[in-house]
Design a protein around this motif. Sequence first.
Motif, PDB file in Angstrom:
ATOM      1  N   TYR A 197     -63.837 -38.325   4.237  1.00  0.00           N
ATOM      2  CA  TYR A 197     -65.262 -38.289   4.547  1.00  0.00           C
ATOM      3  C   TYR A 197     -65.916 -37.046   3.935  1.00  0.00           C
ATOM      4  O   TYR A 197     -66.951 -37.152   3.262  1.00  0.00           O
ATOM      5  CB  TYR A 197     -65.469 -38.299   6.060  1.00  0.00           C
ATOM      6  N   GLN A 198     -65.309 -35.879   4.167  1.00  0.00           N
ATOM      7  CA  GLN A 198     -65.891 -34.653   3.649  1.00  0.00           C
ATOM      8  C   GLN A 198     -65.892 -34.645   2.122  1.00  0.00           C
ATOM      9  O   GLN A 198     -66.871 -34.227   1.494  1.00  0.00           O
ATOM     10  CB  GLN A 198     -65.106 -33.439   4.174  1.00  0.00           C
ATOM     11  N   GLY A 199     -64.802 -35.146   1.520  1.00  0.00           N
ATOM     12  CA  GLY A 199     -64.733 -35.191   0.064  1.00  0.00           C
ATOM     13  C   GLY A 199     -65.761 -36.131  -0.529  1.00  0.00           C
ATOM     14  O   GLY A 199     -66.357 -35.843  -1.572  1.00  0.00           O
ATOM     15  N   GLN A 200     -65.995 -37.239   0.129  1.00  0.00           N
ATOM     16  CA  GLN A 200     -66.977 -38.206  -0.348  1.00  0.00           C
ATOM     17  C   GLN A 200     -68.377 -37.624  -0.274  1.00  0.00           C
ATOM     18  O   GLN A 200     -69.190 -37.818  -1.178  1.00  0.00           O
ATOM     19  CB  GLN A 200     -66.888 -39.481   0.484  1.00  0.00           C
ATOM     20  N   LEU A 216     -64.851 -41.840  18.574  1.00  0.00           N
ATOM     21  CA  LEU A 216     -63.922 -40.717  18.404  1.00  0.00           C
ATOM     22  C   LEU A 216     -63.595 -40.478  16.938  1.00  0.00           C
ATOM     23  O   LEU A 216     -63.564 -39.334  16.471  1.00  0.00           O
ATOM     24  CB  LEU A 216     -62.635 -40.983  19.194  1.00  0.00           C
ATOM     25  N   LEU A 217     -63.356 -41.543  16.203  1.00  0.00           N
ATOM     26  CA  LEU A 217     -62.996 -41.405  14.794  1.00  0.00           C
ATOM     27  C   LEU A 217     -64.157 -40.854  13.974  1.00  0.00           C
ATOM     28  O   LEU A 217     -63.953 -40.013  13.077  1.00  0.00           O
ATOM     29  CB  LEU A 217     -62.561 -42.757  14.230  1.00  0.00           C
ATOM     30  N   ARG A 218     -65.369 -41.293  14.274  1.00  0.00           N
ATOM     31  CA  ARG A 218     -66.532 -40.787  13.532  1.00  0.00           C
ATOM     32  C   ARG A 218     -66.716 -39.295  13.771  1.00  0.00           C
ATOM     33  O   ARG A 218     -66.996 -38.533  12.836  1.00  0.00           O
ATOM     34  CB  ARG A 218     -67.792 -41.547  13.953  1.00  0.00           C
ATOM     35  N   THR A 219     -66.564 -38.864  15.015  1.00  0.00           N
ATOM     36  CA  THR A 219     -66.722 -37.448  15.322  1.00  0.00           C
ATOM     37  C   THR A 219     -65.604 -36.637  14.691  1.00  0.00           C
ATOM     38  O   THR A 219     -65.826 -35.529  14.182  1.00  0.00           O
ATOM     39  CB  THR A 219     -66.742 -37.226  16.847  1.00  0.00           C
ATOM     40  N   ALA A 220     -64.381 -37.173  14.704  1.00  0.00           N
ATOM     41  CA  ALA A 220     -63.245 -36.481  14.090  1.00  0.00           C
ATOM     42  C   ALA A 220     -63.460 -36.305  12.596  1.00  0.00           C
ATOM     43  O   ALA A 220     -63.095 -35.271  12.021  1.00  0.00           O
ATOM     44  CB  ALA A 220     -61.961 -37.256  14.357  1.00  0.00           C
ATOM     45  N   ALA A 221     -64.044 -37.299  11.945  1.00  0.00           N
ATOM     46  CA  ALA A 221     -64.289 -37.215  10.505  1.00  0.00           C
ATOM     47  C   ALA A 221     -65.369 -36.187  10.186  1.00  0.00           C
ATOM     48  O   ALA A 221     -65.309 -35.501   9.160  1.00  0.00           O
ATOM     49  CB  ALA A 221     -64.692 -38.582   9.962  1.00  0.00           C
ATOM     50  N   ARG A 222     -66.326 -36.047  11.073  1.00  0.00           N
ATOM     51  CA  ARG A 222     -67.460 -35.150  10.811  1.00  0.00           C
ATOM     52  C   ARG A 222     -67.177 -33.710  11.224  1.00  0.00           C
ATOM     53  O   ARG A 222     -67.764 -32.780  10.666  1.00  0.00           O
ATOM     54  CB  ARG A 222     -68.708 -35.645  11.545  1.00  0.00           C
ATOM     55  N   THR A 223     -66.306 -33.526  12.233  1.00  0.00           N
ATOM     56  CA  THR A 223     -66.111 -32.184  12.792  1.00  0.00           C
ATOM     57  C   THR A 223     -64.637 -31.786  12.697  1.00  0.00           C
ATOM     58  O   THR A 223     -63.972 -32.057  11.713  1.00  0.00           O
ATOM     59  CB  THR A 223     -66.591 -32.139  14.252  1.00  0.00           C
ATOM     60  N   ARG A 224     -64.108 -31.140  13.729  1.00  0.00           N
ATOM     61  CA  ARG A 224     -62.701 -30.700  13.745  1.00  0.00           C
ATOM     62  C   ARG A 224     -61.829 -31.854  14.216  1.00  0.00           C
ATOM     63  O   ARG A 224     -61.806 -32.173  15.400  1.00  0.00           O
ATOM     64  CB  ARG A 224     -62.522 -29.494  14.663  1.00  0.00           C
ATOM     65  N   ALA A 250     -73.893 -42.839   1.732  1.00  0.00           N
ATOM     66  CA  ALA A 250     -72.452 -42.939   1.504  1.00  0.00           C
ATOM     67  C   ALA A 250     -71.679 -42.586   2.774  1.00  0.00           C
ATOM     68  O   ALA A 250     -70.704 -43.254   3.130  1.00  0.00           O
ATOM     69  CB  ALA A 250     -72.034 -42.008   0.365  1.00  0.00           C
ATOM     70  N   GLY A 251     -72.123 -41.543   3.438  1.00  0.00           N
ATOM     71  CA  GLY A 251     -71.455 -41.149   4.670  1.00  0.00           C
ATOM     72  C   GLY A 251     -71.596 -42.185   5.760  1.00  0.00           C
ATOM     73  O   GLY A 251     -70.643 -42.474   6.483  1.00  0.00           O
ATOM     74  N   ARG A 252     -72.790 -42.781   5.873  1.00  0.00           N
ATOM     75  CA  ARG A 252     -73.023 -43.810   6.879  1.00  0.00           C
ATOM     76  C   ARG A 252     -72.142 -45.036   6.617  1.00  0.00           C
ATOM     77  O   ARG A 252     -71.570 -45.614   7.533  1.00  0.00           O
ATOM     78  CB  ARG A 252     -74.497 -44.206   6.886  1.00  0.00           C
ATOM     79  N   ASP A 253     -72.000 -45.401   5.355  1.00  0.00           N
ATOM     80  CA  ASP A 253     -71.159 -46.544   5.011  1.00  0.00           C
ATOM     81  C   ASP A 253     -69.701 -46.266   5.366  1.00  0.00           C
ATOM     82  O   ASP A 253     -69.010 -47.137   5.909  1.00  0.00           O
ATOM     83  CB  ASP A 253     -71.287 -46.846   3.513  1.00  0.00           C
ATOM     84  N   PHE A 254     -69.232 -45.056   5.086  1.00  0.00           N
ATOM     85  CA  PHE A 254     -67.856 -44.692   5.426  1.00  0.00           C
ATOM     86  C   PHE A 254     -67.639 -44.751   6.933  1.00  0.00           C
ATOM     87  O   PHE A 254     -66.626 -45.281   7.412  1.00  0.00           O
ATOM     88  CB  PHE A 254     -67.551 -43.284   4.916  1.00  0.00           C
ATOM     89  N   LEU A 255     -68.577 -44.214   7.687  1.00  0.00           N
ATOM     90  CA  LEU A 255     -68.436 -44.188   9.144  1.00  0.00           C
ATOM     91  C   LEU A 255     -68.534 -45.583   9.737  1.00  0.00           C
ATOM     92  O   LEU A 255     -67.892 -45.873  10.747  1.00  0.00           O
ATOM     93  CB  LEU A 255     -69.494 -43.271   9.750  1.00  0.00           C
ATOM     94  N   ASP A 256     -69.324 -46.465   9.119  1.00  0.00           N
ATOM     95  CA  ASP A 256     -69.425 -47.837   9.611  1.00  0.00           C
ATOM     96  C   ASP A 256     -68.085 -48.566   9.494  1.00  0.00           C
ATOM     97  O   ASP A 256     -67.784 -49.452  10.295  1.00  0.00           O
ATOM     98  CB  ASP A 256     -70.496 -48.610   8.830  1.00  0.00           C
ATOM     99  N   ARG A 257     -67.299 -48.210   8.483  1.00  0.00           N
ATOM    100  CA  ARG A 257     -66.026 -48.886   8.226  1.00  0.00           C
ATOM    101  C   ARG A 257     -64.827 -48.115   8.761  1.00  0.00           C
ATOM    102  O   ARG A 257     -63.686 -48.450   8.449  1.00  0.00           O
ATOM    103  CB  ARG A 257     -65.849 -49.090   6.722  1.00  0.00           C
ATOM    104  N   ILE A 258     -65.071 -47.085   9.567  1.00  0.00           N
ATOM    105  CA  ILE A 258     -64.009 -46.136   9.860  1.00  0.00           C
ATOM    106  C   ILE A 258     -62.872 -46.736  10.691  1.00  0.00           C
ATOM    107  O   ILE A 258     -61.714 -46.353  10.528  1.00  0.00           O
ATOM    108  CB  ILE A 258     -64.585 -44.870  10.546  1.00  0.00           C
ATOM    109  N   VAL A 259     -63.158 -47.690  11.562  1.00  0.00           N
ATOM    110  CA  VAL A 259     -62.073 -48.284  12.357  1.00  0.00           C
ATOM    111  C   VAL A 259     -61.131 -49.072  11.456  1.00  0.00           C
ATOM    112  O   VAL A 259     -59.900 -48.932  11.553  1.00  0.00           O
ATOM    113  CB  VAL A 259     -62.636 -49.182  13.476  1.00  0.00           C
ATOM    114  N   ASP A 260     -61.686 -49.876  10.553  1.00  0.00           N
ATOM    115  CA  ASP A 260     -60.837 -50.618   9.618  1.00  0.00           C
ATOM    116  C   ASP A 260     -60.051 -49.665   8.725  1.00  0.00           C
ATOM    117  O   ASP A 260     -58.865 -49.905   8.433  1.00  0.00           O
ATOM    118  CB  ASP A 260     -61.696 -51.545   8.748  1.00  0.00           C
ATOM    119  N   THR A 261     -60.697 -48.592   8.281  1.00  0.00           N
ATOM    120  CA  THR A 261     -60.014 -47.605   7.448  1.00  0.00           C
ATOM    121  C   THR A 261     -58.878 -46.941   8.221  1.00  0.00           C
ATOM    122  O   THR A 261     -57.797 -46.691   7.668  1.00  0.00           O
ATOM    123  CB  THR A 261     -61.008 -46.537   6.963  1.00  0.00           C
TER     124      THR A 261
END
Length: 209
Positions: free
Chosen positions: A166-169, A128-136, A188-199
Amino acid sequence: MTPDHVAHGLRASYALPHATPDLVIAWERGALTPTHPELTALAGVLWCSPGELIGRPRTLREHRVAQGFAPEDVARAVGHEFLAYTRMEESGQWRGTDRQSAALAELLDLSLPDLVTVTGLEARLADLLRTAARTRWQAYVRPVGRIVPLDRRLLEETLQELHQDYQGQMVATLSWSGGSAAGEASDAGRDFLDRIVDTFWTSLESRTA
């Protein structure tokens, strides 16, 4: 202490006749996992707590052992049949109600991130968090709230921050890169999404501290 010393202590002091040096070595290497009575006895032989032996608990079983409860104690406290509870512990799939989850969290002193992990919802939260970061991100406030029952405004602010970061990065990576811009942005985006739960948990903690 050598494996021979540990095995002797388990047999002599804790009535575990099956304890051999080979068994102790298997525990050390992670090839076998000690049962609750074995872990309790092992902690006694080594003069420490069961929690110290397992390090930072991650699974439901590890949290239970770290708190020193037998499985029947937890099953009784949360209102589950013993066999049903042990199946959930073995599979890593929690099947409790909201009330039972709250009782579990109180009994085992679980933080909200720990509760999400031990009830098997972390992978769903990550999706859910990965999709939220990528979309609406707005469309994911309610689904995330079902897993993380916190104030809606708090969740909105956190999801919006994840989306913006995510979008800014991605934009920044594309701006700084040369010919390999797309590939570097993807990494860079893949690394951010891999860590998204901790973030996500870190962002929530900063807002509630």
